[in-house]
Every structure is written in C-alpha cells, then in structure tokens.
Design a protein around this motif. Structure first.
Motif, PDB file in Angstrom:
ATOM      1  N   ARG A 257      -7.511   4.111   1.812  1.00 50.81           N
ATOM      2  CA  ARG A 257      -7.996   3.059   2.688  1.00 50.81           C
ATOM      3  C   ARG A 257      -7.676   1.646   2.165  1.00 50.81           C
ATOM      4  NH1 ARG A 257     -13.929   3.362   4.469  1.00 50.81           N
ATOM      5  NH2 ARG A 257     -14.116   1.575   5.803  1.00 50.81           N
ATOM      6  N   GLU A 258      -7.958   1.439   0.886  1.00 49.89           N
ATOM      7  CA  GLU A 258      -7.798   0.103   0.334  1.00 49.89           C
ATOM      8  C   GLU A 258      -6.350  -0.379   0.472  1.00 49.89           C
ATOM      9  OE1 GLU A 258      -9.401  -0.103  -3.625  1.00 49.89           O
ATOM     10  OE2 GLU A 258      -8.868  -2.206  -3.782  1.00 49.89           O
ATOM     11  N   ASP A 261      -5.441  -1.013   4.210  1.00 51.08           N
ATOM     12  CA  ASP A 261      -5.970  -2.266   4.745  1.00 51.08           C
ATOM     13  C   ASP A 261      -5.186  -3.467   4.210  1.00 51.08           C
ATOM     14  OD1 ASP A 261      -7.813  -0.892   6.224  1.00 51.08           O
ATOM     15  OD2 ASP A 261      -9.488  -1.202   4.843  1.00 51.08           O
ATOM     16  N   GLN A 262      -4.834  -3.413   2.925  1.00 53.72           N
ATOM     17  CA  GLN A 262      -4.036  -4.492   2.335  1.00 53.72           C
ATOM     18  C   GLN A 262      -2.679  -4.624   3.009  1.00 53.72           C
ATOM     19  OE1 GLN A 262      -3.451  -4.537  -1.966  1.00 53.72           O
ATOM     20  NE2 GLN A 262      -5.568  -3.874  -2.265  1.00 53.72           N
ATOM     21  N   GLN A 265      -2.874  -6.028   6.505  1.00 54.05           N
ATOM     22  CA  GLN A 265      -3.116  -7.470   6.469  1.00 54.05           C
ATOM     23  C   GLN A 265      -1.842  -8.237   6.103  1.00 54.05           C
ATOM     24  OE1 GLN A 265      -6.324  -8.718   3.930  1.00 54.05           O
ATOM     25  NE2 GLN A 265      -6.245 -10.783   4.821  1.00 54.05           N
ATOM     26  N   PRO A 285      -3.619   0.825  11.073  1.00 53.79           N
ATOM     27  CA  PRO A 285      -4.084   1.713  10.015  1.00 53.79           C
ATOM     28  C   PRO A 285      -4.412   3.101  10.568  1.00 53.79           C
ATOM     29  CG  PRO A 285      -5.908   0.355  10.746  1.00 53.79           C
ATOM     30  CD  PRO A 285      -4.735   0.051  11.648  1.00 53.79           C
ATOM     31  N   ASP A 497     -16.476  -4.260  11.498  1.00 57.95           N
ATOM     32  CA  ASP A 497     -16.084  -5.262  10.505  1.00 57.95           C
ATOM     33  C   ASP A 497     -17.086  -6.412  10.463  1.00 57.95           C
ATOM     34  OD1 ASP A 497     -13.915  -3.808   9.849  1.00 57.95           O
ATOM     35  OD2 ASP A 497     -12.493  -4.929  11.100  1.00 57.95           O
TER      36      ASP A 497
END
Length: 679
Positions: A257-258, A261-262, A265, A285, A497
């Motif tokens: 996930r991390e 998401d990075q 972005q 994602p 969010d």
DNA sequence: GAGCACTGC
C-alpha cells in the motif's frame, strides 16, 4: 543492453485472427485421455476456456449419467461463482439447476445439479462427511499451480481416495509447466517416494494434455544494472513508456500500500506539470485494503487521450484481471507471509519473486494484443530467482491443517502423502499447540468430542477452543460474536481520506476498558440493536457495513454448529456496558470477567506482559512486542494480556486484538503449558 | 505515537 529504452526493441507482432477457442480443437484428445487414464493433467493459459469447456464435455460424454456430479474446484470464491454463471449461460440453464456452485454461505445447487463449482476448501469439508467423495464421478482441481494450502491438502486427499475408488476421474488443471510434477505425484506410490515411478505404471495412470491458449507475444526487457531505488525507477519507466510507446494501458507490480500510494502521488504530480503531451496519464491504485468501489475504478474505460496506469500488489497477478493492459512493469518483489515455528510469529517481508511469478506477471501484458514487460532487475538476477514460490503449506502455521487432517481420519500426519511435505518443525509446532488446547490426546489422536468439534468449526483452533469452552463460562452468546468479529481480520472500522481522526472518535465510543475483544462485541451489539443492521448507522459510526453483515453471517453459521453440538446459545443474554437498563440486570464487570477468562482458556499461548516502557514481552521474555496502533491497548496501561494475532512487519512485532487478563488465569487454564515453558 | 501482500471454511 543499454539502459531502458522503451521503443528501441519493439518487436512488430504478426497478428493472427483467432478462429475458435483453441480448446475446441483439443476436444477429441481430451475425451480420449479422460476415458483412457484416471488422471489427466491439463495445461492451459487462463482464458483458454478450459475451466468452462471441460466440465461441459464431460457432461456430454455421460459422466453424470448415473446421477453423479462433476466437481470443479477453484481457489477463490469469486472464481467459483463467475465461472458457474458463465457455464450456466452457455448451456442455457438457470444457475442452481444443472449447473450450480457452492461457496461458504451460498449453496446454489439442487438435486438436478450435474456440474458443481466450489472452492477447494469447501470440498475438503465435504470429505469430513463423505470421506470418499462418492457423490462425484469427476473432480477437476483448477488453478492447481497456485498451490494454496487447501489445494495442496486436496491433492493429497484425492490421491488417497483414488486408491479406494478406481472409478474416480481426476483432472488437474494448471497454467504453468509444473504438469510433470503433478502427474508424477499421482503416478508414484505414496509408500515409497524415493523410488521413481515405473514408466509402465505412469502410462496406465495418467497423461498430460496441453491446450495452447490464445496468447500474444510479449517482449521482455531487463535493466542492464540493478536499480538503486526501484520505486523511483518505476516512475521513470512509466513516464518513458508514456512518452515513447504506442497506446495501451500500464500495469505496475509493487509490494504494498505505502509504495503504491507514493507512486500514484508521484505520477499525478509529474503528469500535472508535464504539459508537453496531448495525452494524459491516469494513475490508479489497486490493493486488497481498498473498498470494492475504489477497486472497481481500475476497470473503468479511460477517457479519450488518456493512458491508464494501475499500481497494484500481487492481487493483479492472479485474482484480478484488467483488460487492455499492454505494458507491465515488474519491480521483482512480493510481500510474503512466513511462519517461524520457533517463536510462533508470522512475518510479512518483501522477498524476490519466483520465475513462475515473474512470467505470470509478464503474461498480464499479452492478453489482448502483443505486449511488453519491463523487469526492474537484471537478466542475471532473473536467472538466479527460484523456479517457483515456496508453497504456502511449507511456510504457514499448520495447526488448522493438522487438525483438519486428523478429523479426516489421517492419524499419522507426518506420513500423509503431501504434494510438498511441510518441514517437520512446522508439524511439530502444530501438534504441540493442538495438544495444549486439548484437541489431541497424548498419543496425538483426535479427542472426542472436543477435537472433532474444533475441526468442524470454521475458525482457527484457538478460537474454536474458546467457543467450545464458552458454555462452561456462561458467555457463549458473547464469544460467538467475538469469534465472528475477529474473523473479519481487522476490516471493522472504515474511513475515507482525511477522516481518520473522526474514525478514531467513533471507535472510542465503543471502547471498553478491558480491551479490544469487548470493544468488538460492543460494536457488533450496537450494530444489530441500535443500528438495526443499517448502512446509515455504519456510516455515522465509521463501521464497515460489508464487514458487519459478514460478521452476522459468520456468527449465524457458528451458532448453527454449536446448536448441532447441543451447546445452548441464549441470544437474549447480551452484554452491554453502556446500557444502564442492562447494567441493573446483570453486573457487566462480572460478565466481562467471564468473557476474559474464557478467552484466556483458548488464547493462553498468546499471552504477554506489559513493561514499564509500554512495550510487551511474550511469556518466554525474549521478544519485544508492540501493541498495534489499531488496538485500544496502544498507549494504555496494562499488565498481563492475551491477544488474537501476532505479526512481524518491517522491524517490529505487533500484537492485535488485545484483552487484559490475570496472570493466575494462565496457570489455571493451561497449567501444563506454563509448567513446560517455564522450565 | 503510528500501519497489513493474498486466499479460504
């Protein structure tokens, strides 16, 4: 090869219009094989039509004429239902009639059903009642190459069953080249694995059929030197594909996930500033933790002049297929779960993928037309990758498997003919726990009724024990709810969010001093009483509606099991520390103590003590444990606790679903266990 | 003071 130059090595493909689904051409050889050999291994790409076509051929060839069933197993629920629906449609019948499916909580079969799709886990449970699976004339194990624990157990069972049922036809279907291995397994004698199978025996027993799938060529590119940071490299490669390659969507494999998401972005920012191009880049994602609505976005058609780039976890390797993918970017890693039998702790670590995995990932590029796969590692590293993944059964807590095998009458688990034998320390650890829980006696035999009942319950052994002990503690009703809620694996609370604070506030409204289990109980009871099982209530309280309704189903199923065991369940006796009317009826603190004692009787092996610094130590003392941030015990004072789950991620070991207990209870409910481990 | 790939009964 120079550094990545997408565009430089493009291979123009020869487009061959597909005439028929390739499997139709192989129909005759399939029928011959199946009528000649009891075991057939079918190799075919996903999309070759083998899953939908083979059962229909078998039906037409008369395999159901004597009222028997053709069973087709799938590793996942969605696959079982969608494939069943498609076959019903192709045969022009109503689902649940001639063609049906059966998954947990949903049985769409009837007396007229001839072709039945089901999960492999469910077929194993059918074997508890009907050990020789006599209702089936054929069993096809689909997607066997995925090597889930259930598939592996099923393969062993089928081999055993075949010795007693010469009439049973077995079909193993696999996408990779493990076919020889599957065939060898069924042809060699289980008693002497060291001896290679005699060719003659092999000839009589089984054969391999290959179905050429409708695939397109995929150009594979490697890095010429290892990437320092694969996440940065990923962004670069995606942008250069976008600039230099023709049309087609991109699928990127990352580990979690991390990272995802990075990456999403980074692409949004970079494509917003890059004004040069007429076409935009739309990053999306895809991972299991997203809501299904968010997941569905990856299937939406992109607007004109927009290229879709999906950043996904391994979910896109087998479980989710996105059409229109032409480019695949593979970071070369996957987060893999493993179990340490010495500590009893599960770990989740990023590990290099296997060659089989890498080719499965690459294959995602060539489903609709020729594609390209960019591997973010060197060709040398690829050569050094393991051929296949370590099967799940060799890296998991085996307590549930061993209990299930014992219930199937397999007393000597070590001698069970596993497709891949699990390491002996894993088996030993499982036997140890099952003995401590009272499911096995000192000879390793399943106890009755306790062990047999534990095997029947669809929860892990420690919770099964807790549930079966609950009547003697006077809290069956509450433990049923707790068992259902912990089965959700943390998907209880939900937030969009930027709403995390609000969610925390909601969660605190349900918080109970004694810990997470009672908090979960509280949330469930509010859902079914005050919330009347409505979505509105969930929305207001940041509860996951889908999870909550699932908890209701699980609870009902578990309740039915208990009723079958003649364990009374009194639904009227509810625990509610926040309801003053009830508080006068029964002392909530006393009720809470019963529940905590009962949990201790099943979870004594998961005990820990808080240290002055706020971290925990396990009973042996060697391991530093942290309350997971999702737990109420995160930053609260406690002394002794029991917990539902333990997992090591990164450099920390977290415990989740934690409840305060008394040290004395551990000795009271598990005297032998604690005597042994303090020696 | 901070987080977990995936599947199944």
């Amino acid at each position: 090869m120079a550094d990545f130059e997408p565009g430089s090595s493009f291979i123009p493909a020869l487009y061959k219009p597909p005439s028929l689904l390739p499997i139709a051409q192989h129909r005759e050889s399939l029928q011959y094989a199946i009528e000649t050999f009891p075991v057939t291994v079918v190799i075919g790409q996903t999309g070759s039509g083998k899953t939908t076509q083979i059962p229909q051929f078998l039906d037409q060839a008369g395999w159901c004429s004597d009222g028997k069933l053709i069973g087709v197993t799938q590793p996942r629920r969605v696959a079982a239902t969608t494939v069943a629906l498609r076959v019903a449609e192709e045969l022009g019948c109503e689902i649940g009639k001639e063609v049906g499916y059966s998954i947990r909580f949903e049985d769409l079969t009837s007396t007229s059903t001839r072709i039945k799709f089901l999960t492999d886990g469910l077929l194993i449970r059918e074997a508890l009642v009907d050990p020789l699976l006599t209702r089936y004339s054929v069993i096809m194990v689909d997607e066997a190459h995925e090597r889930s624990i259930s598939t592996d157990v099923l393969l062993g069972l089928l081999k055993k069953i075949r010795k007693r049922r010469a009439d049973l036809q077995i079909i193993i279907s696999s996408a990779t080249l493990q076919a020889e291995e599957f065939l060898r397994f069924f042809t060699q004698s289980g008693d002497d694995k060291s001896q290679p199978a005699k060719e003659a025996v092999k000839e009589e027993t089984g054969t391999i059929i290959s179905f050429e799938g409708r695939t397109y060529p995929i150009d594979i590119l490697y890095l010429d030197s290892p990437a320092e940071n694969y996440l940065e490299k990923t962004i670069d490669v995606v942008l250069s594909i976008h600039e230099q390659e023709g049309s087609g969507d991109i699928l990127v494999f990352l580990t979690g996930r991390e990272e995802i998401d990075q990456a999403v972005q980074a692409i949004s920012e970079r494509s917003a500033t890059a004004n040069s191009h007429s076409t935009g880049l739309q990053p999306l994602p895809l991972y299991a933790g997203l809501s299904s609505e968010e997941q569905m976005l990856v299937f939406d058609k992109t607007p004109e002049n927009t290229r879709k780039v999906v950043f996904a976890t391994n979910i896109a390797e087998a479980s989710v297929t996105i059409e229109g993918i032409v480019f695949v970017v593979d970071c070369g890693f996957v987060k893999q779960r493993a179990y340490n039998p010495r500590t009893g702790i599960e770990t989740l670590t990023a590990t290099p993928v296997s060659k089989a995995s890498a080719s499965q990932r690459a294959g995602r590029a060539g489903r609709t037309r020729p594609g390209k796969c960019f591997r973010l590692y060197t060709e040398d590293s690829f050569t050094n990758l393991p051929e296949a993944n370590v099967p799940e059964i060799q890296r998991s807590n085996l307590a549930p498997v061993v209990l299930q095998l014992k219930a199937l009458g397999i007393d000597n688990v070590v001698r069970f003919d596993f497709f891949s034998a699990p390491p002996s320390d894993l088996v030993a650890k499982a036997l140890e726990l099952l003995y401590a829980l009272g499911a096995l006696d000192e000879y390793g035999k399943l106890t009755r009724p306790l062990g047999a009942r534990m095997a029947e319950l669809a929860v892990e052994p420690m919770m099964a024990k807790t549930l079966l002990a609950s009547h003697s503690f006077g809290c069956t009703n509450e433990i049923l709810t707790i068992a259902a809620m912990t089965s959700l694996d943390g998907a209880v609370w939900f937030h969009h969010d930027g709403e995390r604070k609000k969610m925390e506030t909601s969660r605190r409204k349900f918080a109970v001093e004694e810990g997470d289990h009672l908090t979960l109980l509280n949330a469930y009871q509010a859902f079914v009483t005050k919330g009347k099982k409505e979505t509105k209530f969930c929305h207001e309280n940041h509860l996951n509606y889908k999870s909550m309704t699932r908890a209701v189903s699980i609870r009902n199923q578990l309740k039915r099991y208990l009723e079958r065991f003649n364990i009374p369940v009194d639904d009227a006796m509810t625990f509610d520390p926040q309801d003053p009317a009830r508080r006068t009826q029964q002392d909530p603190a006393r009720k809470a103590e019963k529940i905590r004692r009962c949990l201790t009787s099943g979870y004594f092996a998961h005990a820990a003590r808080m240290q002055p610094d706020g971290t925990f130590r396990n009973v042996a003392g060697g391991t530093i444990l942290h309350a997971h941030p999702s737990s109420l015990m995160f930053n609260r004072k406690a002394d002794w606790v029991i917990f539902h789950e333990i997992m090591e991620t990164g450099d920390k070991t977290f415990i989740k679903d934690i409840t305060k207990v008394e040290k004395d209870w551990l000795f009271e409910y598990a005297p032998e266990f604690y005597q042994l481990s303090t020696k």
